[in-house]
Design an enzyme around this catalytic site. Structure first.
Site, PDB file in Angstrom:
ATOM      1  N   LYS A  53      22.044  -3.622  31.721  1.00  0.00           N
ATOM      2  CA  LYS A  53      20.290  -4.057  32.688  1.00  0.00           C
ATOM      3  C   LYS A  53      20.699  -4.779  34.023  1.00  0.00           C
ATOM      4  O   LYS A  53      20.392  -4.312  35.125  1.00  0.00           O
ATOM      5  CB  LYS A  53      19.549  -4.022  32.403  1.00  0.00           C
ATOM      6  CG  LYS A  53      19.271  -3.251  31.111  1.00  0.00           C
ATOM      7  CD  LYS A  53      18.349  -3.007  29.896  1.00  0.00           C
ATOM      8  CE  LYS A  53      17.905  -2.173  28.997  1.00  0.00           C
ATOM      9  NZ  LYS A  53      16.651  -2.111  27.956  1.00  0.00           N
ATOM     10  N   GLN A  97      13.333  -6.242  24.942  1.00  0.00           N
ATOM     11  CA  GLN A  97      14.130  -5.628  24.504  1.00  0.00           C
ATOM     12  C   GLN A  97      13.811  -5.379  22.955  1.00  0.00           C
ATOM     13  O   GLN A  97      13.550  -5.998  22.147  1.00  0.00           O
ATOM     14  CB  GLN A  97      15.386  -6.068  24.060  1.00  0.00           C
ATOM     15  CG  GLN A  97      16.759  -5.244  23.773  1.00  0.00           C
ATOM     16  CD  GLN A  97      16.915  -4.241  24.621  1.00  0.00           C
ATOM     17  OE1 GLN A  97      16.528  -3.995  25.557  1.00  0.00           O
ATOM     18  NE2 GLN A  97      17.668  -3.034  24.215  1.00  0.00           N
ATOM     19  N   ASP A 120       8.971  -0.719  30.884  1.00  0.00           N
ATOM     20  CA  ASP A 120       9.011   0.680  30.334  1.00  0.00           C
ATOM     21  C   ASP A 120       8.287   1.269  29.929  1.00  0.00           C
ATOM     22  O   ASP A 120       9.054   2.346  29.577  1.00  0.00           O
ATOM     23  CB  ASP A 120       9.049  -0.759  28.655  1.00  0.00           C
ATOM     24  CG  ASP A 120      10.728  -0.895  28.333  1.00  0.00           C
ATOM     25  OD1 ASP A 120      11.711  -0.152  28.695  1.00  0.00           O
ATOM     26  OD2 ASP A 120      11.022  -1.508  27.396  1.00  0.00           O
TER      27      ASP A 120
END
Ligand SMILES: NC(=O)C1=CN([C@@H]2O[C@H](COP(=O)(O)OP(=O)(O)OC[C@H]3O[C@@H](n4cnc5c(N)ncnc54)[C@H](OP(=O)(O)O)[C@@H]3O)[C@@H](O)[C@H]2O)C=CC1
Ligand SMILES: Nc1nc(=O)c2c([nH]1)NC[C@@H]1CN(c3ccc(C(=O)N[C@@H](CCC(=O)O)C(=O)O)cc3)C=[N+]21
Ligand SMILES: [Mg+2]
Length: 283
Positions: A53, A97, A120
């Protein structure tokens, strides 16, 4: 192999090309987007995704911020990191995460993210907007799957889609996205309580396998010509394994490779959420 490949890497690169000028324009207006990642512990898979990322951000010109914490971190320490990111103007979007170590309450932490910085699309407020049909960040993996299908000309309007898995990151929001009027698909959401998985899958024009069970989808289950998306990732001693048996490529009309399919699209949609949020804030 007769199926056409749904190439997630090439599609991600094309989306990055489209994002780059938008990022440059935001930066010119003093609204440079910045993505932060919060990583707890030393799971090798999570480390590799987070590294990817940050590399993606560098390619598109998005600033990135990394917060890596030890597995022993407390709920309070995590809360302090999130509060700091919520207050930091250089961070316009961020992700925590998953999975987090068991002693942490992930639901409470996800809720602590400022919804305006939810990259997200997994904050309860964002999921609520999705249910209500309001504008907001969309969950990256299901949104990436729709982008991958659209850019390869796979018809969704009126299609019958079998989604295998009802998890919060993939299956459940996948059903919500596909049944919007803009997609107009008819969805069967399968899970471990599904009586006859083969029967449900064999009726489908599009199969989305997000169970995390290696080789769950076999060629006998798949309608010839169907589009098959392999989302599941399982780490075994011999490497990574998807949910779709390799021989499905002989029956399917389209197939997403794994790796190289849905994973890169998830990352493309993450950056797209960050750019869109920065554009929304600067309107
Ligand atoms: N490539 C990518 O970008 C991404 C990949 N993933 C991968 O996708 C997979 C799903 O993720 P996530 O939704 O978070 O996972 P969850 O563990 O939350 O959900 C898995 C779902 O699969 C269902 N399931 C498990 N076994 C079967 C079976 N034999 N038949 C039917 N359904 C079954 C479960 O059913 P039940 O609810 O009844 O237990 C559950 O609903 C994982 O492998 C994950 O690693 C996730 C995110 C991104
Ligand atoms: N808050 C949060 N958001 C997520 O989106 C999230 C998460 N937590 N936890 C784990 C899952 C998994 N996930 C993947 C992302 C990219 C690839 C990916 O890019 N895979 C490459 C290969 C990468 C490699 O080889 O390591 C590919 O499929 O080609 C895979 C899986 C996001 N997830
Ligand atoms: Mg993949």
């Amino acid at each position: 192999m007769s199926a056409k490949i749904l190439d997630g890497r090439a599609t991600k690169d094309a989306i990055f090309e489209e994002l780059r000028p938008r990022v440059a324009e935001l930066a010119e207006r003093g609204r440079a987007p910045g993505l932060a990642t919060v990583l707890v512990g030393d799971d090798p898979g999570s480390h590799s995704y987070v590294r990817a990322k940050h590399n993606d951000c560098a390619k598109v010109g998005i600033n990135s911020i990394r917060r890596d914490l030890p597995a022993s971190s407390t709920q309070g320490e995590l809360e302090a990191v999130l509060d700091e990111l919520n207050a930091d103007p250089a961070c316009t979007g961020y992700i925590v995460q998953l999975p987090l170590p068991d002693h942490l309450d992930s639901g409470a932490l996800l809720e602590r993210i400022d919804p305006a910085k939810d990259a997200d699309g997994l904050h309860p407020a964002s999921l609520g907007k999705l249910v209500l049909g309001e504008d907001g960040p969309l969950p990256c993996t299901p949104n990436g799957i729709i982008a991958l299908l659209r850019r390869h000309g796979v018809e969704l309007d009126g299609a019958h889609v079998a989604v295998v898995g009802r998890g919060i990151t993939v299956g459940r929001p996948m059903g919500l996205l596909l049944t919007r009027r803009s997609e107009n698909a008819t969805v069967t959401l399968c899970h471990t309580g599904t009586r006859d998985l083969a029967a449900e899958v064999s009726r489908a024009d599009v199969v989305i396998a997000a169970a995390g069970k290696p080789g769950l989808i076999t060629p006998e289950m798949v309608k010839p010509g169907a589009a098959v998306l392999d989302v599941g990732v399982t780490r075994t001693d011999d490497g990574l394994s998807g949910d779709v048996h390799p021989d499905v490529g002989e029956v399917a009309g389209f197939i997403s490779p794994n790796p190289g399919g849905v994973g890169p699209m998830t990352r493309a949609m993450l950056l797209s959420n960050v750019v869109e949020a920065a554009e929304r804030e600067s309107d």
